[in-house]
Design a protein around this motif. Structure first.
Motif, PDB file in Angstrom:
ATOM      1  N   GLU A 121       0.839  -1.207   0.000  1.00  0.00           N
ATOM      2  CA  GLU A 121       0.000   0.000   0.000  1.00  0.00           C
ATOM      3  C   GLU A 121       0.873   1.255   0.000  1.00  0.00           C
ATOM      4  O   GLU A 121       0.602   2.211  -0.713  1.00  0.00           O
ATOM      5  CB  GLU A 121      -0.936   0.010   1.219  1.00  0.00           C
ATOM      6  N   GLY A 122       1.931   1.259   0.779  1.00  0.00           N
ATOM      7  CA  GLY A 122       2.853   2.393   0.805  1.00  0.00           C
ATOM      8  C   GLY A 122       3.548   2.588  -0.525  1.00  0.00           C
ATOM      9  O   GLY A 122       3.709   3.714  -1.009  1.00  0.00           O
ATOM     10  N   ARG A 123       3.950   1.469  -1.148  1.00  0.00           N
ATOM     11  CA  ARG A 123       4.627   1.532  -2.455  1.00  0.00           C
ATOM     12  C   ARG A 123       3.738   2.114  -3.546  1.00  0.00           C
ATOM     13  O   ARG A 123       4.236   2.737  -4.473  1.00  0.00           O
ATOM     14  CB  ARG A 123       5.056   0.133  -2.886  1.00  0.00           C
ATOM     15  N   LYS A 124       2.448   1.918  -3.430  1.00  0.00           N
ATOM     16  CA  LYS A 124       1.510   2.426  -4.433  1.00  0.00           C
ATOM     17  C   LYS A 124       1.560   3.949  -4.536  1.00  0.00           C
ATOM     18  O   LYS A 124       1.161   4.503  -5.554  1.00  0.00           O
ATOM     19  CB  LYS A 124       0.069   2.004  -4.094  1.00  0.00           C
ATOM     20  N   HIS A 125       2.032   4.624  -3.498  1.00  0.00           N
ATOM     21  CA  HIS A 125       2.010   6.082  -3.453  1.00  0.00           C
ATOM     22  C   HIS A 125       3.309   6.742  -3.916  1.00  0.00           C
ATOM     23  O   HIS A 125       3.360   7.958  -4.065  1.00  0.00           O
ATOM     24  CB  HIS A 125       1.656   6.562  -2.039  1.00  0.00           C
ATOM     25  N   VAL A 126       4.348   5.953  -4.135  1.00  0.00           N
ATOM     26  CA  VAL A 126       5.659   6.517  -4.499  1.00  0.00           C
ATOM     27  C   VAL A 126       5.566   7.383  -5.755  1.00  0.00           C
ATOM     28  O   VAL A 126       6.021   8.537  -5.763  1.00  0.00           O
ATOM     29  CB  VAL A 126       6.721   5.410  -4.652  1.00  0.00           C
ATOM     30  N   ALA A 127       4.996   6.855  -6.812  1.00  0.00           N
ATOM     31  CA  ALA A 127       4.935   7.604  -8.078  1.00  0.00           C
ATOM     32  C   ALA A 127       4.122   8.892  -7.926  1.00  0.00           C
ATOM     33  O   ALA A 127       4.510   9.947  -8.448  1.00  0.00           O
ATOM     34  CB  ALA A 127       4.352   6.733  -9.190  1.00  0.00           C
ATOM     35  N   ALA A 128       3.003   8.816  -7.193  1.00  0.00           N
ATOM     36  CA  ALA A 128       2.171  10.009  -6.994  1.00  0.00           C
ATOM     37  C   ALA A 128       2.918  11.071  -6.190  1.00  0.00           C
ATOM     38  O   ALA A 128       2.820  12.267  -6.487  1.00  0.00           O
ATOM     39  CB  ALA A 128       0.866   9.636  -6.288  1.00  0.00           C
ATOM     40  N   ILE A 129       3.671  10.643  -5.193  1.00  0.00           N
ATOM     41  CA  ILE A 129       4.451  11.585  -4.381  1.00  0.00           C
ATOM     42  C   ILE A 129       5.529  12.238  -5.240  1.00  0.00           C
ATOM     43  O   ILE A 129       5.732  13.453  -5.189  1.00  0.00           O
ATOM     44  CB  ILE A 129       5.081  10.874  -3.162  1.00  0.00           C
ATOM     45  N   GLN A 130       6.214  11.443  -6.039  1.00  0.00           N
ATOM     46  CA  GLN A 130       7.257  11.992  -6.911  1.00  0.00           C
ATOM     47  C   GLN A 130       6.674  12.995  -7.899  1.00  0.00           C
ATOM     48  O   GLN A 130       7.251  14.058  -8.128  1.00  0.00           O
ATOM     49  CB  GLN A 130       7.982  10.863  -7.643  1.00  0.00           C
ATOM     50  N   LEU A 131       5.528  12.674  -8.458  1.00  0.00           N
ATOM     51  CA  LEU A 131       4.868  13.570  -9.409  1.00  0.00           C
ATOM     52  C   LEU A 131       4.430  14.868  -8.719  1.00  0.00           C
ATOM     53  O   LEU A 131       4.649  15.966  -9.240  1.00  0.00           O
ATOM     54  CB  LEU A 131       3.659  12.866 -10.042  1.00  0.00           C
ATOM     55  N   ALA A 132       3.825  14.749  -7.530  1.00  0.00           N
ATOM     56  CA  ALA A 132       3.368  15.930  -6.790  1.00  0.00           C
ATOM     57  C   ALA A 132       4.547  16.803  -6.369  1.00  0.00           C
ATOM     58  O   ALA A 132       4.473  18.032  -6.415  1.00  0.00           O
ATOM     59  CB  ALA A 132       2.554  15.508  -5.570  1.00  0.00           C
ATOM     60  N   THR A 133       5.650  16.172  -5.987  1.00  0.00           N
ATOM     61  CA  THR A 133       6.849  16.909  -5.597  1.00  0.00           C
ATOM     62  C   THR A 133       7.412  17.670  -6.788  1.00  0.00           C
ATOM     63  O   THR A 133       7.762  18.855  -6.684  1.00  0.00           O
ATOM     64  CB  THR A 133       7.914  15.950  -5.026  1.00  0.00           C
ATOM     65  N   LYS A 134       7.468  17.006  -7.923  1.00  0.00           N
ATOM     66  CA  LYS A 134       7.978  17.635  -9.140  1.00  0.00           C
ATOM     67  C   LYS A 134       7.093  18.818  -9.544  1.00  0.00           C
ATOM     68  O   LYS A 134       7.591  19.886  -9.915  1.00  0.00           O
ATOM     69  CB  LYS A 134       8.025  16.590 -10.258  1.00  0.00           C
ATOM     70  N   ALA A 135       5.769  18.646  -9.456  1.00  0.00           N
ATOM     71  CA  ALA A 135       4.840  19.722  -9.810  1.00  0.00           C
ATOM     72  C   ALA A 135       4.969  20.902  -8.850  1.00  0.00           C
ATOM     73  O   ALA A 135       4.926  22.067  -9.267  1.00  0.00           O
ATOM     74  CB  ALA A 135       3.403  19.201  -9.798  1.00  0.00           C
TER      75      ALA A 135
END
Length: 175
Positions: A121-135
């Motif tokens: 469940e935690g791993r599922k959020h990695v890409a979204a966090i990276q995208l939000a951080t980049k934005a």
């Protein structure tokens, strides 16, 4: 030069003078600190709002990214990387475990030492966090050159080194 043009030049000079004097004297005490605080708060708010649908709270994104980079970190190791105190991180990890984002692992050499690892469940959020951080960074640094961004990063790291370990410096999470 015509009388009208001379008057315009004097008027323009009078308007610019206070700003020029201000630049010569430097910033007003507290102004840079206030600007830095507002900028950090604005960036944090934007990032948090970008992640609100994921169920993550402020600060948990950094924990997930730290554990994505290296599994089995202790609360102290994560705290050091994120610039918070170990008790704050221990509470954060407990909350994240209850949410299903991390699991605790026993220490290898010392069973009392607790390490953390991401769940699926935690791993599922990695890409979204990276995208939000980049934005968030793209929005914050809009109009700045790559050189200015690198210089700003160096300045912030220098400020952090200057402040590290000073009495009265807290972790920013209200401890």
């Amino acid at each position: 030069m015509a009388k009208k043009d001379k008057q315009k030049k004097r008027d323009k000079s009078a308007k610019e003078k206070p700003e020029a004097e201000k630049a010569k004297d430097g910033p007003v005490p507290g102004e840079l600190l206030s600007d830095l605080t507002r900028s950090a708060r604005s960036m944090r708010t934007f990032l948090t709002n970008s992640l609100v649908h994921s169920g993550l709270y402020a600060g948990q994104d950094g924990v997930i990214l730290a554990l994505d980079g290296e599994e089995g970190l202790t609360a102290g190791q994560i705290a050091t990387r994120l610039g918070v105190k170990p008790p704050t991180m221990t509470r954060t990890l407990s909350r994240m475990e209850a949410q299903g984002f991390v699991r605790k692992l026993p220490g290898v050499a010392d069973g009392r030492l607790v390490r953390a690892a991401l769940t699926e469940e935690g791993r599922k959020h990695v890409a979204a966090i990276q995208l939000a951080t980049k934005a968030t960074e793209a929005m914050a640094f809009e109009g700045l050159s790559e050189k200015e961004i690198r210089q700003f990063g160096r300045i912030l790291r220098r400020i952090n080194r200057n402040m590290a370990g000073k009495p009265g410096v807290e972790d920013g999470f209200g401890e």
